[in-house]
Design an enzyme around this catalytic site. Structure first.
Site, PDB file in Angstrom:
ATOM      1  N   ASN A 273      -3.349  -9.151   2.249  1.00 38.56           N
ATOM      2  CA  ASN A 273      -4.652  -9.752   1.927  1.00 38.56           C
ATOM      3  C   ASN A 273      -4.546 -11.001   1.060  1.00 38.56           C
ATOM      4  O   ASN A 273      -5.241 -11.986   1.272  1.00 38.56           O
ATOM      5  CB  ASN A 273      -5.573  -8.706   1.299  1.00 38.56           C
ATOM      6  CG  ASN A 273      -4.987  -8.060   0.080  1.00 38.56           C
ATOM      7  OD1 ASN A 273      -3.776  -7.913  -0.044  1.00 38.56           O
ATOM      8  ND2 ASN A 273      -5.824  -7.674  -0.848  1.00 38.56           N
TER       9      ASN A 273
ATOM     10  N   GLY B  65      -0.577  -1.832  -1.656  1.00 44.79           N
ATOM     11  CA  GLY B  65      -0.986  -1.617  -0.266  1.00 44.79           C
ATOM     12  C   GLY B  65      -1.916  -0.433  -0.163  1.00 44.79           C
ATOM     13  O   GLY B  65      -2.580  -0.060  -1.139  1.00 44.79           O
TER      14      GLY B  65
ATOM     15  N   THR C   6       0.035   4.790   2.410  1.00 44.86           N
ATOM     16  CA  THR C   6       1.410   4.280   2.333  1.00 44.86           C
ATOM     17  C   THR C   6       1.995   4.569   0.954  1.00 44.86           C
ATOM     18  O   THR C   6       3.161   4.958   0.834  1.00 44.86           O
ATOM     19  CB  THR C   6       1.439   2.754   2.599  1.00 44.86           C
ATOM     20  OG1 THR C   6       0.613   2.462   3.704  1.00 44.86           O
ATOM     21  CG2 THR C   6       2.843   2.253   2.858  1.00 44.86           C
TER      22      THR C   6
ATOM     23  N   GLU D  65       0.034   0.066  -6.671  1.00 46.46           N
ATOM     24  CA  GLU D  65      -1.320  -0.498  -6.730  1.00 46.46           C
ATOM     25  C   GLU D  65      -1.949  -0.238  -5.381  1.00 46.46           C
ATOM     26  O   GLU D  65      -1.558  -0.843  -4.379  1.00 46.46           O
ATOM     27  CB  GLU D  65      -1.264  -2.005  -6.999  1.00 46.46           C
ATOM     28  CG  GLU D  65      -0.649  -2.386  -8.328  1.00 46.46           C
ATOM     29  CD  GLU D  65      -1.378  -1.800  -9.512  1.00 46.46           C
ATOM     30  OE1 GLU D  65      -2.588  -1.528  -9.400  1.00 46.46           O
ATOM     31  OE2 GLU D  65      -0.727  -1.592 -10.541  1.00 46.46           O
TER      32      GLU D  65
ATOM     33  N   CYS E  36      -8.687  -5.940  -2.981  1.00 42.59           N
ATOM     34  CA  CYS E  36      -8.819  -4.564  -3.463  1.00 42.59           C
ATOM     35  C   CYS E  36      -9.875  -4.474  -4.566  1.00 42.59           C
ATOM     36  O   CYS E  36     -10.358  -3.388  -4.866  1.00 42.59           O
ATOM     37  CB  CYS E  36      -7.479  -4.029  -3.939  1.00 42.59           C
ATOM     38  SG  CYS E  36      -6.652  -5.117  -5.100  1.00 42.59           S
TER      39      CYS E  36
ATOM     40  N   GLU F 154       0.225  -3.430 -13.760  1.00 42.67           N
ATOM     41  CA  GLU F 154       0.949  -4.689 -13.667  1.00 42.67           C
ATOM     42  C   GLU F 154       0.348  -5.641 -14.695  1.00 42.67           C
ATOM     43  O   GLU F 154      -0.586  -5.307 -15.396  1.00 42.67           O
ATOM     44  CB  GLU F 154       0.809  -5.258 -12.251  1.00 42.67           C
ATOM     45  CG  GLU F 154       1.384  -4.338 -11.187  1.00 42.67           C
ATOM     46  CD  GLU F 154       1.370  -4.961  -9.793  1.00 42.67           C
ATOM     47  OE1 GLU F 154       0.290  -5.302  -9.300  1.00 42.67           O
ATOM     48  OE2 GLU F 154       2.464  -5.106  -9.214  1.00 42.67           O
TER      49      GLU F 154
HETATM   50  O1  TXE Z   1      -1.324  -1.488   4.566  1.00 39.84           O
HETATM   51  P1  TXE Z   1       0.081  -0.883   4.282  1.00 39.84           P
HETATM   52  P2  TXE Z   1      -2.000  -1.792   5.971  1.00 39.84           P
HETATM   53  C1  TXE Z   1      -5.580  -0.811   2.458  1.00 39.84           C
HETATM   54  C2  TXE Z   1      -6.760  -1.209   3.315  1.00 39.84           C
HETATM   55  C3  TXE Z   1      -6.161  -1.334   4.660  1.00 39.84           C
HETATM   56  C4  TXE Z   1      -5.183  -0.184   4.640  1.00 39.84           C
HETATM   57  C5  TXE Z   1      -4.057  -0.291   5.603  1.00 39.84           C
HETATM   58  O2  TXE Z   1      -7.714  -0.199   3.319  1.00 39.84           O
HETATM   59  O3  TXE Z   1      -7.090  -1.212   5.695  1.00 39.84           O
HETATM   60  O4  TXE Z   1      -4.676  -0.189   3.332  1.00 39.84           O
HETATM   61  O5  TXE Z   1      -3.500  -1.591   5.567  1.00 39.84           O
HETATM   62  C6  TXE Z   1       4.483  -1.812   3.869  1.00 39.84           C
HETATM   63  N1  TXE Z   1       7.519   2.294   3.447  1.00 39.84           N
HETATM   64  N2  TXE Z   1      -4.959  -1.936   1.802  1.00 39.84           N
HETATM   65  O6  TXE Z   1      -1.649  -0.798   6.998  1.00 39.84           O
HETATM   66  O7  TXE Z   1       0.639  -0.277   5.513  1.00 39.84           O
HETATM   67  C7  TXE Z   1       3.878  -2.783   4.845  1.00 39.84           C
HETATM   68  O8  TXE Z   1       4.849  -3.279   5.729  1.00 39.84           O
HETATM   69  C8  TXE Z   1       7.565   1.119   2.799  1.00 39.84           C
HETATM   70  C9  TXE Z   1      -5.301  -2.106   0.433  1.00 39.84           C
HETATM   71  O9  TXE Z   1      -1.706  -3.173   6.299  1.00 39.84           O
HETATM   72  O10 TXE Z   1      -0.038  -0.076   3.057  1.00 39.84           O
HETATM   73  C10 TXE Z   1       3.299  -3.830   3.914  1.00 39.84           C
HETATM   74  O11 TXE Z   1       4.328  -4.696   3.461  1.00 39.84           O
HETATM   75  N3  TXE Z   1       6.693   0.126   3.016  1.00 39.84           N
HETATM   76  C11 TXE Z   1      -4.513  -3.113  -0.222  1.00 39.84           C
HETATM   77  C12 TXE Z   1       2.803  -2.982   2.748  1.00 39.84           C
HETATM   78  O12 TXE Z   1       3.504  -1.755   2.846  1.00 39.84           O
HETATM   79  C13 TXE Z   1       5.725   0.323   3.919  1.00 39.84           C
HETATM   80  C14 TXE Z   1      -3.865  -4.174   0.508  1.00 39.84           C
HETATM   81  C15 TXE Z   1       1.306  -2.691   2.766  1.00 39.84           C
HETATM   82  O13 TXE Z   1       0.949  -2.191   4.020  1.00 39.84           O
HETATM   83  C16 TXE Z   1       5.641   1.536   4.636  1.00 39.84           C
HETATM   84  C17 TXE Z   1      -3.566  -3.852   1.875  1.00 39.84           C
HETATM   85  C18 TXE Z   1       6.588   2.544   4.361  1.00 39.84           C
HETATM   86  N4  TXE Z   1       6.566   3.737   4.972  1.00 39.84           N
HETATM   87  C19 TXE Z   1      -4.139  -2.771   2.469  1.00 39.84           C
HETATM   88  N5  TXE Z   1       4.591   1.439   5.473  1.00 39.84           N
HETATM   89  C20 TXE Z   1      -4.699  -3.395  -1.670  1.00 39.84           C
HETATM   90  N6  TXE Z   1      -4.772  -2.364  -2.500  1.00 39.84           N
HETATM   91  O14 TXE Z   1      -4.743  -4.535  -2.078  1.00 39.84           O
HETATM   92  C21 TXE Z   1       4.045   0.224   5.297  1.00 39.84           C
HETATM   93  N7  TXE Z   1       4.724  -0.472   4.360  1.00 39.84           N
END
Ligand code: TXE
Length: 480
Positions: free
Chosen positions: A150, A226, A230, A248, A282, A461
């Protein structure tokens, strides 16, 4: 088609298995570059490089380390336009947002931690007549940093800057959805004189390279931003290995509006806190609670402003909103609009895709959406949508609104609008959130603790919190 590369041991290189995934431009829906889909073999190489670099980087004088990081921040600044264009193209956000927020903030992140480390001190505890304890804080070693799509470079640098400033070597992974600006960072690090192996950047999917970073036994700490699911998976893998974890995660933040607020200021800031970056921050306030006496006034004024918000291609200077990040994310957001209707909600404006003219006709554009008439505890009001969708709900008493605000599994941030000072303190104190803004939103001081409670994460953080996370304290006692 352009192929991005990993950055390992100070050099750009191809992924060892030669596998790539498509990188889409959200504004057009077309593939415009290929991203390495790295795996555990690439992680192994990055860790090997980091291991060699660690004695050099961690023993370098703090002044020298600081100078290199300042140069890194200046290097991004010198290439501002290149970074801005790349971030907007990769993510779909308006160019103006990348130019005013994302890239300047990445510059500040490096500059802030490059200079903060010069002032970082540890404690001593005197035991009168017995002896003295002093605490030294040492870098952890090799740390893993995993960031989302994001705010790509903004959040990537928010992690790697303190990790590096504290003397660690990093194996970092940006989101595979928005890898480009992290890819550009390698060049800037070379120019800044960063020793080889200190900063290693790997690209690819979470389940391949992300997971391999989390599992690698020599990576001693993981800093992740993320999704909550996850974060849970990462914690499950990392906890039995006793890794330090900073998570976070998601949010479903309340925006609480009392009748005695400065209406004009509240209205324009609420537009921001609802839809900035297409609602994909977020910290966005996706549940808006309005005191009943001004509910209709608010609804009318807000919906009018939202309905005239310009959604356009990211290069259009008039665009207040660009494209959401991916097709699957757009579909997820739209599915929540359908769910809201099933749950009895009324869409007051938006809820639909926007079709632009070629070459943007395949892009992922959504109208900003306002929904009313939902129960506070329905799924739409409990689950993170992470897109340009907000709900509005009236309330009668402080107790009511606090109960609704605190009802989700999340607890990242909250926004509060009132001119009653006592009430502001009273409510802020009772909100289950790591960050509360009163009569403001997203005003950030990099020294303050940043993070959430409940399912919004673990750890903080920012400022000293980040430098403490990326160091290991050792207490030494000496007898008088
Ligand atoms: O996030 P992911 P996604 C939320 C938001 C969104 C949902 C899914 O609701 O719709 O999460 O988004 C890495 N081991 N937020 O699927 O998967 C991945 O490659 C290690 C909130 O895009 O959590 C990326 O670099 N790493 C949020 C990172 O994790 C892994 C921001 C985040 O991706 C992994 C984004 C694993 N098993 C989404 N699986 C915020 N809080 O700001 C994925 N990744």
């Amino acid at each position: 088609m352009e192929k991005l590369q990993n950055f390992i041991n100070g050099e750009y290189c191809d992924p060892t298995k030669g596998k790539y995934i498509d990188n889409y431009e959200p504004a057009t829906g077309k593939v415009y570059s290929l991203i390495p889909n790295s795996d555990e073999e690439d992680v192994r190489l990055a860790v090997e490089a980091a291991e060699k670099a660690f004695p050099i980087w961690s023993k370098m004088s703090i002044e020298e380390r600081s100078k290199i990081l300042v140069k890194l921040s200046e290097g991004i600044e010198a290439r501002m336009d290149e970074f801005v264009q790349a971030e907007s193209k990769d993510n779909g956000k308006p160019l103006s947002l990348a130019a005013n927020v994302d890239i300047p903030r990445a510059v500040s992140n490096f500059h802030f931690f490059a200079t903060a480390i010069l002032h970082f001190a540890s404690e001593s505890h005197n035991m009168e007549g017995v002896g003295i304890n002093y605490t030294v804080r040492k870098p952890i070693g090799i740390v893993g940093c995993i960031s989302p799509w994001n705010l790509p470079l903004y959040l990537f640098s928010w992690k790697i800057a303190p990790a590096l400033a504290a003397g660690n070597c990093i194996v970092a992974k940006p989101s595979e959805v928005t890898p480009y600006t992290a890819y550009l960072l390698g060049k800037v690090a070379q120019e800044a004189g960063m020793p080889s192996g200190v900063m290693n950047i790997l690209h690819g999917e979470g389940r391949s390279v992300g997971d391999a970073i989390v599992k690698h036994p020599k990576i001693k700490a993981i800093s992740f931003t993320g999704g909550t699911q996850t974060g849970e998976n990462i914690a499950r893998t990392a906890a039995p290995m006793f890794k330090k974890l900073s998570l976070e995660l998601g949010g479903k933040n309340p925006n609480i509006i009392f009748a005695d607020c400065d209406f004009k200021e509240m209205l324009s800031t609420t537009l921001q806190s609802s839809f900035a970056n297409q609602g994909q921050i977020c910290l966005c306030g996706s549940r808006i609670f309005v005191e009943r006496s001004i509910y209709n006034k608010f609804k009318e004024a807000f919906v009018k402003r939202v309905a005239t918000t310009v959604v356009s291609n990211p290069k259009d200077p008039a665009a207040k909103m660009g494209a959401v990040v991916s097709k699957s994310h757009m579909e997820k957001v739209l599915s929540y609009v359908e769910l809201a209707k099933e749950e009895g909600g009324t869409v007051l404006t938006g809820g639909v895709q926007v079709n632009l003219e070629a070459p943007y006709d395949g892009g992922y554009y959504l109208r900003p959406t306002v929904i009313e008439g939902l129960a506070f505890d329905c799924r739409t009001n409990q689950e993170e949508i992470f897109g340009p969708v907000v709900t509005i709900t009236p309330f009668d008493t402080e107790e009511d609104v606090l109960m609704m605000a605190n009802s989700t599994q999340y607890g990242l941030s909250a926004t509060l609008w009132t001119s009653d000072l006592k009430r502001a303190h009273r409510i802020a104190d009772q909100l289950q959130a790591g960050i509360v803004w009163i009569n403001a939103w997203l005003v950030r001081d990099l020294r303050t603790p940043f993070g959430g409670v409940k399912a919004s994460g673990v750890g903080r953080e920012g400022g000293w919190e980040a430098l403490r996370f990326f160091t290991e304290p050792k207490n030494i006692f000496i007898k008088y």
